[in-house]
Design a protein around this motif. Sequence first.
Motif, PDB file in Angstrom:
ATOM      1  N   ASP A  63       0.823  -1.209   0.000  1.00 28.06           N
ATOM      2  CA  ASP A  63       0.000   0.000   0.000  1.00 28.06           C
ATOM      3  C   ASP A  63       0.859   1.261   0.000  1.00 28.06           C
ATOM      4  O   ASP A  63       0.542   2.234  -0.688  1.00 28.06           O
ATOM      5  N   ARG A  64       1.956   1.213   0.765  1.00 28.21           N
ATOM      6  CA  ARG A  64       2.853   2.374   0.786  1.00 28.21           C
ATOM      7  C   ARG A  64       3.459   2.596  -0.592  1.00 28.21           C
ATOM      8  O   ARG A  64       3.524   3.724  -1.078  1.00 28.21           O
ATOM      9  N   LEU A  65       3.904   1.521  -1.246  1.00 25.95           N
ATOM     10  CA  LEU A  65       4.518   1.654  -2.572  1.00 25.95           C
ATOM     11  C   LEU A  65       3.514   2.132  -3.615  1.00 25.95           C
ATOM     12  O   LEU A  65       3.866   2.901  -4.509  1.00 25.95           O
ATOM     13  N   THR A  66       2.272   1.725  -3.478  1.00 26.76           N
ATOM     14  CA  THR A  66       1.224   2.223  -4.380  1.00 26.76           C
ATOM     15  C   THR A  66       1.105   3.737  -4.240  1.00 26.76           C
ATOM     16  O   THR A  66       1.038   4.476  -5.234  1.00 26.76           O
ATOM     17  N   SER A  67       1.119   4.221  -2.992  1.00 30.38           N
ATOM     18  CA  SER A  67       1.060   5.670  -2.750  1.00 30.38           C
ATOM     19  C   SER A  67       2.295   6.366  -3.297  1.00 30.38           C
ATOM     20  O   SER A  67       2.197   7.434  -3.905  1.00 30.38           O
ATOM     21  N   VAL A  68       3.459   5.754  -3.097  1.00 28.62           N
ATOM     22  CA  VAL A  68       4.707   6.324  -3.628  1.00 28.62           C
ATOM     23  C   VAL A  68       4.597   6.510  -5.127  1.00 28.62           C
ATOM     24  O   VAL A  68       4.879   7.587  -5.660  1.00 28.62           O
ATOM     25  N   TYR A  69       4.189   5.451  -5.832  1.00 29.55           N
ATOM     26  CA  TYR A  69       4.116   5.517  -7.293  1.00 29.55           C
ATOM     27  C   TYR A  69       3.075   6.524  -7.763  1.00 29.55           C
ATOM     28  O   TYR A  69       3.300   7.237  -8.750  1.00 29.55           O
ATOM     29  N   ASP A 117      13.620   0.960  -2.548  1.00 27.53           N
ATOM     30  CA  ASP A 117      12.893   1.018  -3.804  1.00 27.53           C
ATOM     31  C   ASP A 117      13.669   1.880  -4.807  1.00 27.53           C
ATOM     32  O   ASP A 117      14.172   2.951  -4.450  1.00 27.53           O
ATOM     33  N   PRO A 118      13.780   1.443  -6.067  1.00 24.69           N
ATOM     34  CA  PRO A 118      14.535   2.228  -7.061  1.00 24.69           C
ATOM     35  C   PRO A 118      13.937   3.615  -7.323  1.00 24.69           C
ATOM     36  O   PRO A 118      14.655   4.528  -7.732  1.00 24.69           O
ATOM     37  N   GLU A 119      12.661   3.770  -7.065  1.00 23.76           N
ATOM     38  CA  GLU A 119      12.020   5.074  -7.267  1.00 23.76           C
ATOM     39  C   GLU A 119      12.556   6.118  -6.289  1.00 23.76           C
ATOM     40  O   GLU A 119      12.532   7.313  -6.578  1.00 23.76           O
ATOM     41  N   LYS A 120      13.038   5.680  -5.156  1.00 27.37           N
ATOM     42  CA  LYS A 120      13.529   6.594  -4.117  1.00 27.37           C
ATOM     43  C   LYS A 120      14.653   7.480  -4.664  1.00 27.37           C
ATOM     44  O   LYS A 120      14.637   8.698  -4.484  1.00 27.37           O
ATOM     45  N   MET A 121      15.599   6.854  -5.350  1.00 27.35           N
ATOM     46  CA  MET A 121      16.730   7.608  -5.890  1.00 27.35           C
ATOM     47  C   MET A 121      16.276   8.562  -6.982  1.00 27.35           C
ATOM     48  O   MET A 121      16.762   9.689  -7.067  1.00 27.35           O
ATOM     49  N   ILE A 122      15.334   8.133  -7.805  1.00 28.60           N
ATOM     50  CA  ILE A 122      14.817   8.994  -8.874  1.00 28.60           C
ATOM     51  C   ILE A 122      14.124  10.217  -8.282  1.00 28.60           C
ATOM     52  O   ILE A 122      14.333  11.343  -8.727  1.00 28.60           O
ATOM     53  N   GLN A 164      24.272   9.430   0.035  1.00 32.85           N
ATOM     54  CA  GLN A 164      24.178   8.274   0.937  1.00 32.85           C
ATOM     55  C   GLN A 164      23.598   7.050   0.241  1.00 32.85           C
ATOM     56  O   GLN A 164      23.874   5.927   0.630  1.00 32.85           O
ATOM     57  N   LEU A 165      22.793   7.279  -0.788  1.00 31.74           N
ATOM     58  CA  LEU A 165      22.101   6.176  -1.458  1.00 31.74           C
ATOM     59  C   LEU A 165      22.851   5.608  -2.653  1.00 31.74           C
ATOM     60  O   LEU A 165      22.515   4.532  -3.129  1.00 31.74           O
ATOM     61  N   THR A 166      23.830   6.322  -3.164  1.00 38.09           N
ATOM     62  CA  THR A 166      24.480   5.874  -4.394  1.00 38.09           C
ATOM     63  C   THR A 166      25.980   5.696  -4.208  1.00 38.09           C
ATOM     64  O   THR A 166      26.612   6.397  -3.426  1.00 38.09           O
ATOM     65  N   GLN A 167      26.505   4.759  -4.939  1.00 32.95           N
ATOM     66  CA  GLN A 167      27.952   4.557  -4.993  1.00 32.95           C
ATOM     67  C   GLN A 167      28.471   4.883  -6.398  1.00 32.95           C
ATOM     68  O   GLN A 167      29.652   4.817  -6.660  1.00 32.95           O
ATOM     69  N   GLU A 168      27.545   5.201  -7.281  1.00 34.84           N
ATOM     70  CA  GLU A 168      27.899   5.458  -8.674  1.00 34.84           C
ATOM     71  C   GLU A 168      28.494   6.860  -8.813  1.00 34.84           C
ATOM     72  O   GLU A 168      29.156   7.335  -7.914  1.00 34.84           O
TER      73      GLU A 168
END
Length: 169
Positions: free
Chosen positions: A19-25, A60-65, A92-96
């Motif tokens: 449900d949380r991810l549905t709201s995120v999207y 979730d990959p959307e977090k970084m976006i 903090q979220l990426t190493q790239e």
Amino acid sequence: LELINFKDTVKIQNMSLEDRLTSVYNYKNEGDILYKNNKLKDASYKYNQALDYLFEEDEDPEKMIIINNLCNIYENLSHWNECLKFCKSALQLTQEDTTQYLYKIAKSYYYLKNYDNCINICNKILYKDKKLNTELNELFTKALSFKTFENENEKNMYNIMFNTPHDTH
């Protein structure tokens, strides 16, 4: 108003991950449409709402976006404290490729008149990448110039304070 915020937080914490991810999207998609239409303030509001539904431990990959889009939005709006906050989160979220975030952090510090931190971040980028691009060089040079000017002003102020003879009568 704070009590409502608290109730929303408790409600979110009790939601299932699905449900949380549905709201995120849903919020992210609304933010994307606003972002593409250059309605940056509205987009930032939607993206921040989306982040409310993601916990720190959620990967979730959307977090970084979302965070990347917020970095860009706040940079474009010249909201330097917010830009700084989200660029630090992105680091903090990426190493790239972190250079883009480090540059925006340096730029934020510059516009917040924190020249020492700006210079330090520029040096960090230079140490890491070993190349000086035009924008970074310009930012670094301006920050050094303002820092030198600040130091001269402080030096003159202290000279006036401590080297001026005082009337003892």
